[in-house]
Design an enzyme around this catalytic site. Structure first.
Site, mmCIF file in Angstrom:
data_model
loop_
_atom_site.group_PDB
_atom_site.id
_atom_site.type_symbol
_atom_site.label_atom_id
_atom_site.label_comp_id
_atom_site.label_asym_id
_atom_site.label_seq_id
_atom_site.Cartn_x
_atom_site.Cartn_y
_atom_site.Cartn_z
ATOM 1 C CB SER A 1 -0.952 -0.040 1.202
ATOM 2 O OG SER A 1 -1.937 0.952 1.102
ATOM 3 C CG HIS B 1 -5.722 -2.134 0.306
ATOM 4 N ND1 HIS B 1 -4.957 -1.855 -0.818
ATOM 5 C CD2 HIS B 1 -5.108 -1.490 1.332
ATOM 6 C CE1 HIS B 1 -3.953 -1.072 -0.490
ATOM 7 N NE2 HIS B 1 -4.012 -0.834 0.802
#
Length: 698
Positions: free
Chosen positions: A555, A670
């Site tokens: 991320s 995610h």
């Protein structure tokens, strides 16, 4: 961005994709579910599997799977009424069981559980791939819950009303279709709803901008609108505080990650909490307004330090009084990790040089300070209230790099009791965990933790993995990982050297708001300089050398890795880049990207793009430059960070003939994986890649 972009749309985007006027030849890879893009993904996945999934890797994957599905894991619980609730996964229940037991039963080594919802069975029944996102149960009887389920692990989910007595979803009950958003109980027949109501109802970040009150038995579309945030805000939401005697409704306007407004909803009217800067984190706990400044804040001639924890009487504040009590003030070494409220106490979980310690304040004695006995030092401690309205008990989960988690049931008055312990997945006595400090380019001392075998030879040849994140006020204190232990620390290369694991606490969260702000926007380079400083310090101590040093991050940490590749390639022998941001010119236009402009800046403003470009790996890439081997991983179902970032960077490196592999999981959101099996596989690919590239050859 829609899943299937037309060729005309893609061409239009390509024509305007670069400030320099050059079309992006890889823009078509942003078409998330496009046939051409997925065909490209499938081909790269096959290549990665062929290279990385050897017989040895298969054994590693089995080891990791054993960690993730171990029966001896601690079943963490939350108390609702007379029961403890838990969500559990294991080898037989990949998607998990939502279940409950009594407090007395929970104390037993092997409690008996009442299963409420079997997600694997639900998936078979509904032919879906639901991933558990949690449940909100209505006080005080907790008979009805709002259960959220995500398709494939995405952030977008559905919410369905569930009856705990019948253990079934309520026919014609509250139901929110798939979207980013939420439902929250007001009472049995009313909920707050924030979701996608159609055109104009979402912010530029893709989150709900409207808050409505929805009455049972009426269409969701006709719910009463009570607030709308701005189009460029991050989101809007609402919640009722159900604490007995302090029932209130609040509306939250989240402007960006670090600025918000709080409103009291009183008889249909919104009353803003005044005289509090947007940058101050705000909350309400029973009679108290809680305030946490992100910047030094001066009110009525008194300055409150950034990172402080303050309280005021809420009703008095709404009447105009401005009396504030300081419960915590940071110093150069200590920041506030979290504040946990019980019936009569506030439990402050502090970080002192990135190690937790607990301080307890007694509300009944003018916030007199105390502690909790018999907790180990130099550990990560996670604290949560057992029942904040009715009890002073707290759950404390304590662990460290070589110390498996132990669950304590503690009393805020000072006593603690060991209740459950997680299994050990590697022999702690064979390893040491130490903290060191590197000096960054601007002179800042940057802490890092090093976990290594006790027989480590400091000759620069140890395969070493350096992990980092560095942003969004996220801290990385010591934590136990059976996966790291099994797949990295215990394993050896062909010369018998064990893996060394390092976590760099670069500027981002560990020392409070100032530590975070120091690397925002135009100062982003400082967090990258911090990480590079740790890499150099490891070499200077002869722990490792660039040939044997790997780096990993996801991320925002994936953006960090992209900058290590493009700006510091000489420091690393291999890099794993997970669910990353990489194209920083287009990030704000992709999925939730607009919500991160407070962290990185706005690339559509020329003066901000001027500095953003200096940390945009997609634009820093130079095909003539030598780069370390790279593995990119992401998820097709990641609706937070667009998989196009990783796809396009891989395409650039591939076109330039660089040593790069790519793997995209079709599910996982995610987090990159939707269940333990997928998680084990994704972890195996990363560790197998690192061992192949960093291990010493005989």
């Amino acid at each position: 961005m829609k899943k299937n972009l037309s060729a005309i749309t893609l061409a239009a985007l390509a024509a305007t994709s670069h400030a320099a006027g050059q079309a992006d030849p890889h823009l078509w890879l942003e078409d998330i579910a496009g046939e051409k893009a997925l065909k490209w993904v499938k081909s790269r996945n096959q290549t990665a599997e062929q290279q990385l999934m050897t017989a040895d890797s298969a054994k590693m994957q089995a080891d990791i799977m054993g960690v993730l599905t171990a029966q001896g894991k601690i079943p963490y619980v939350s108390k609702r009424g007379n029961y403890y609730y838990n969500f559990w996964t294991d080898a037989q229940h990949q998607q998990g069981l939502w279940r409950r037991t009594t407090p007395a039963e929970y104390r037993k080594p092997n409690p008996k559980w009442e299963v409420l919802l079997d997600i694997d069975a639900l998936n078979r029944q509904e032919k879906e791939n639901w991933v558990w996102h949690g449940a909100d149960c209505l006080k005080p009887d907790y008979s009805r819950c709002l259960v959220s389920l995500s398709r494939g692990g995405a952030d977008a989910d559905v919410t369905r009303e569930f009856d705990l007595n019948s253990k079934k979803f309520v026919e014609n009950g509250f139901y929110r279709p798939e979207a980013k958003g939420s439902l929250g109980w007001i009472d049995r027949d009313h909920v707050f709803v924030s979701t996608d109501f159609g055109a104009g109802s979402l912010t530029d970040s893709g989150y709900p901008r409207e808050v409505r009150i929805w009455t049972r038995g009426t269409p969701m579309a006709s719910a009463q609108k009570i607030f709308a945030a701005g189009q460029k805000d991050m989101s809007a939401s609402a919640a009722r505080d159900h604490a007995k005697g302090f029932e209130r409704d609040f509306v939250y306007r989240t402007i960006d990650f670090y600025n918000d407004e709080l409103y009291l909803l009183d008889q249909g009217r919104l009353k803003k909490i005044e005289d509090v800067p947007n940058s101050v984190k705000k909350g309400v706990v029973r009679r108290y307004l809680t305030l946490s400044p992100r910047e030094d804040w001066t009110l009525n001639g008194k300055t409150y330090k950034a990172g402080s924890y303050l309280v005021a009487d809420f009703d008095a504040w709404m009447r105009g009084k401005r009396d504030i009590t300081v419960l915590f003030e940071p110093d150069a070494h200590t920041s506030l990790d979290a504040a946990v409220w019980t019936k009569n106490h506030v439990v402050l979980n502090l970080l002192h040089d990135v190690k937790n310690r607990i301080v307890v304040l007694d509300e009944r004695k003018q916030w007199k300070q105390g502690g909790i006995k018999d907790l180990p030092d130099n550990s990560k401690i996670y604290a949560s209230a057992v029942d904040e309205d009715n009890s002073d008990q707290v759950w404390l989960t304590v662990g460290g790099y070589t110390q498996p988690d132990t669950l304590y049931l503690a009393d805020a008055a000072g006593s603690s009791e060991k209740l459950k312990s997680a299994p050990a997945f590697f022999t702690a006595a064979d390893y040491t965990a130490k903290q060191y400090f590197a000096v960054s380019k601007d002179g800042t001392r940057v802490p890092y933790f090093l976990v290594a075998h006790k027989n480590l030879k400091a000759d620069g040849k140890n395969p070493t993995l350096l992990y980092g994140y560095g942003g969004f006020e996220v801290s990385m204190p010591p934590h136990y990982s059976g996966t790291v232990g099994r797949a990295w620390l215990e394993r050896t290369d062909q010369t018998g050297r064990h893996g060394v694991y390092v976590v760099a606490n670069i500027r981002g969260g560990e020392y409070g708001p100032a530590w975070h702000r120091a690397a925002l926007k135009e100062n982003r380079h400082k967090s990258y300089e911090d990480f590079a400083a740790v890499a150099r310090d490891l070499a200077a101590r002869k722990i490792t050398s660039p040939e044997h040093l790997g780096a990993q991050g996801g991320s925002n940490g994936g953006l960090l890795m992209g900058n290590m590749i493009t700006q510091y390639p000489e420091l690393f022998g291999a890099v794993v880049v997970q669910v990353p941001l990489l194209d920083m010119q287009r990030y704000s236009k992709l999925l939730a990207g607009a919500s991160w402009m407070a962290e990185y800046g706005d690339p559509d403003k020329p003066e901000e793009w001027a500095y953003i470009r200096t940390f945009s790996p997609y634009h820093l890439f130079d095909p003539a430059k030598k780069y370390p081997p790279v593995l990119f991983t992401t998820s097709t179902r990641d609706d937070r960070v667009h998989p196009g970032h990783a796809r396009k960077m891989m395409a650039k490196m591939e076109a330039a003939g660089k040593d790069a592999l790519y793997y995209e999981n079709t599910e996982g959101g995610h987090g990159g994986a939707a269940n333990s099996k997928q998680q084990a596989h994704m972890n195996t690919l990363a560790y197998a890649f690192l061992w192949q590239k960093l291990g010493n050859k005989k």
